[in-house]
Write a protein that holds these residues in place. Structure first.
Motif, PDB file in Angstrom:
ATOM      1  N   LEU A   1      -4.025  -6.320 -29.473  1.00  0.00           N
ATOM      2  CA  LEU A   1      -5.222  -5.276 -29.510  1.00  0.00           C
ATOM      3  C   LEU A   1      -6.280  -6.866 -29.431  1.00  0.00           C
ATOM      4  CD1 LEU A   1      -6.736  -3.603 -29.636  1.00  0.00           C
ATOM      5  CD2 LEU A   1      -7.276  -3.869 -32.758  1.00  0.00           C
ATOM      6  N   GLN A   2      -6.598  -7.201 -27.983  1.00  0.00           N
ATOM      7  CA  GLN A   2      -7.433  -8.253 -28.429  1.00  0.00           C
ATOM      8  C   GLN A   2      -8.497  -8.118 -29.139  1.00  0.00           C
ATOM      9  OE1 GLN A   2      -7.562  -9.963 -24.355  1.00  0.00           O
ATOM     10  NE2 GLN A   2      -4.451 -10.099 -24.354  1.00  0.00           N
ATOM     11  N   ILE A   3      -9.812  -8.422 -29.139  1.00  0.00           N
ATOM     12  CA  ILE A   3     -11.023  -8.415 -30.052  1.00  0.00           C
ATOM     13  C   ILE A   3     -11.814  -9.857 -30.361  1.00  0.00           C
ATOM     14  CG2 ILE A   3     -12.585  -8.167 -32.144  1.00  0.00           C
ATOM     15  CD1 ILE A   3      -9.360  -6.162 -33.399  1.00  0.00           C
ATOM     16  N   VAL A   4     -12.878  -9.434 -29.341  1.00  0.00           N
ATOM     17  CA  VAL A   4     -13.955 -10.634 -29.516  1.00  0.00           C
ATOM     18  C   VAL A   4     -14.497 -10.310 -30.368  1.00  0.00           C
ATOM     19  CG1 VAL A   4     -16.301 -11.268 -28.338  1.00  0.00           C
ATOM     20  CG2 VAL A   4     -14.366 -10.324 -26.551  1.00  0.00           C
ATOM     21  N   ALA A   5     -15.105 -11.836 -31.006  1.00  0.00           N
ATOM     22  CA  ALA A   5     -16.051 -11.296 -32.908  1.00  0.00           C
ATOM     23  C   ALA A   5     -16.243 -13.089 -31.959  1.00  0.00           C
ATOM     24  CB  ALA A   5     -14.305 -11.880 -33.555  1.00  0.00           C
ATOM     25  N   GLY A   6     -18.273 -12.528 -32.850  1.00  0.00           N
ATOM     26  CA  GLY A   6     -19.135 -13.189 -32.667  1.00  0.00           C
ATOM     27  C   GLY A   6     -19.217 -13.547 -33.739  1.00  0.00           C
ATOM     28  N   PRO A   7     -20.485 -14.284 -33.961  1.00  0.00           N
ATOM     29  CA  PRO A   7     -20.992 -14.556 -35.124  1.00  0.00           C
ATOM     30  C   PRO A   7     -21.650 -13.560 -36.103  1.00  0.00           C
ATOM     31  CG  PRO A   7     -22.611 -15.869 -33.161  1.00  0.00           C
ATOM     32  CD  PRO A   7     -21.646 -15.078 -32.958  1.00  0.00           C
ATOM     33  N   ASP A   8     -20.707 -14.145 -37.667  1.00  0.00           N
ATOM     34  CA  ASP A   8     -21.233 -12.834 -38.650  1.00  0.00           C
ATOM     35  C   ASP A   8     -19.657 -11.987 -38.142  1.00  0.00           C
ATOM     36  OD1 ASP A   8     -22.380 -14.687 -40.461  1.00  0.00           O
ATOM     37  OD2 ASP A   8     -24.625 -13.438 -39.137  1.00  0.00           O
ATOM     38  N   GLN A   9     -18.916 -12.048 -37.710  1.00  0.00           N
ATOM     39  CA  GLN A   9     -18.010 -10.928 -37.466  1.00  0.00           C
ATOM     40  C   GLN A   9     -16.938 -11.853 -37.920  1.00  0.00           C
ATOM     41  OE1 GLN A   9     -18.011  -9.954 -33.388  1.00  0.00           O
ATOM     42  NE2 GLN A   9     -19.530  -7.299 -34.171  1.00  0.00           N
ATOM     43  N   TYR A  10     -16.151 -11.135 -38.283  1.00  0.00           N
ATOM     44  CA  TYR A  10     -14.419 -11.418 -39.083  1.00  0.00           C
ATOM     45  C   TYR A  10     -13.492 -10.555 -39.159  1.00  0.00           C
ATOM     46  CZ  TYR A  10     -16.172  -8.855 -42.610  1.00  0.00           C
ATOM     47  OH  TYR A  10     -16.895  -7.010 -43.782  1.00  0.00           O
ATOM     48  N   LEU A  11     -12.191 -11.337 -39.053  1.00  0.00           N
ATOM     49  CA  LEU A  11     -11.115 -10.272 -38.399  1.00  0.00           C
ATOM     50  C   LEU A  11     -10.071 -10.755 -40.181  1.00  0.00           C
ATOM     51  CD1 LEU A  11     -11.257 -10.957 -35.302  1.00  0.00           C
ATOM     52  CD2 LEU A  11      -9.968  -8.987 -35.169  1.00  0.00           C
ATOM     53  N   ILE A  12      -9.662  -9.628 -40.412  1.00  0.00           N
ATOM     54  CA  ILE A  12      -8.865  -9.727 -41.805  1.00  0.00           C
ATOM     55  C   ILE A  12      -7.499  -9.831 -41.541  1.00  0.00           C
ATOM     56  CG2 ILE A  12      -8.445  -9.255 -44.034  1.00  0.00           C
ATOM     57  CD1 ILE A  12     -11.484  -8.304 -44.671  1.00  0.00           C
ATOM     58  N   PHE A  13      -6.663 -10.749 -41.829  1.00  0.00           N
ATOM     59  CA  PHE A  13      -5.465 -10.485 -40.880  1.00  0.00           C
ATOM     60  C   PHE A  13      -4.398 -10.362 -42.403  1.00  0.00           C
ATOM     61  CE2 PHE A  13      -7.309 -12.162 -37.235  1.00  0.00           C
ATOM     62  CZ  PHE A  13      -7.071 -11.559 -36.206  1.00  0.00           C
ATOM     63  N   ASN A  14      -3.255  -9.098 -42.695  1.00  0.00           N
ATOM     64  CA  ASN A  14      -2.512  -9.744 -44.234  1.00  0.00           C
ATOM     65  C   ASN A  14      -1.380  -9.936 -43.422  1.00  0.00           C
ATOM     66  OD1 ASN A  14      -4.396  -6.926 -44.211  1.00  0.00           O
ATOM     67  ND2 ASN A  14      -4.340  -7.962 -45.986  1.00  0.00           N
TER      68      ASN A  14
END
Length: 154
Positions: A114-127
């Motif tokens: 699953l591909q997600i574009v992340a920009g400023p002040d966005q985040y992904l949490i990976f466990n």
């Protein structure tokens, strides 16, 4: 895997053990992230710390899937944008076996995920059960600055 924005950080502060997420959230909310130089920042010893990185994004095929056994990553974009990809660890094929000194395992690049574009002040949490592939370019190679907050899960 969680994808979200800065305005919702408070929602996650009660996750995990021993208030570690709360410390990570406080760091992200109360620190001038743009002013941080690349490097490692201690928040709570080895239980919670941050790595600030700056680099140029690379083609998706050159980026590497990874996962960690003992740490969750909050990969928070400060400037720029990149594609981060998620796939469940149990669906991955190990390429480089787990390195306990660095708490990392690398996987083959054959899963589209699953591909997600992340920009400023966005985040992904990976466990720990989330394979993830950061550093991929969104269109063209471009500079990015981000902070990866590491939260020990055991």
């Amino acid at each position: 895997m969680i994808f979200d924005e800065k305005k919702n950080l408070d929602f996650y502060k009660n996750l995990g053990i021993e208030g570690r997420y709360a410390k990570a959230v406080a760091f992200l909310q109360n620190t001038d992230l743009k002013a941080l130089e690349p490097g490692k920042y201690e928040i709570d010893g080895k239980d919670v710390y941050a790595n600030v990185t700056a680099y140029t994004t690379i083609p998706w095929d050159e980026a590497k899937y990874e996962a960690h056994e003992h740490y969750t990553d909050i990969q928070y974009v400060i400037e720029g944008s990149e594609i981060m990809t998620y796939a469940p660890v149990h669906e991955m094929t190990v390429k480089t076996p787990y390195n306990p000194d660095k708490d990392v395992v690398f996987f083959e690049n054959s899963t589209p995920g699953l591909q997600i574009v992340a920009g400023p002040d966005q985040y992904l949490i990976f466990n720990p059960w989330d394979a993830h592939k950061p550093k991929a370019m969104n269109g063209q190679p471009a500079p990015i600055k981000k902070v990866i907050v590491k939260i020990k899960e055991d």
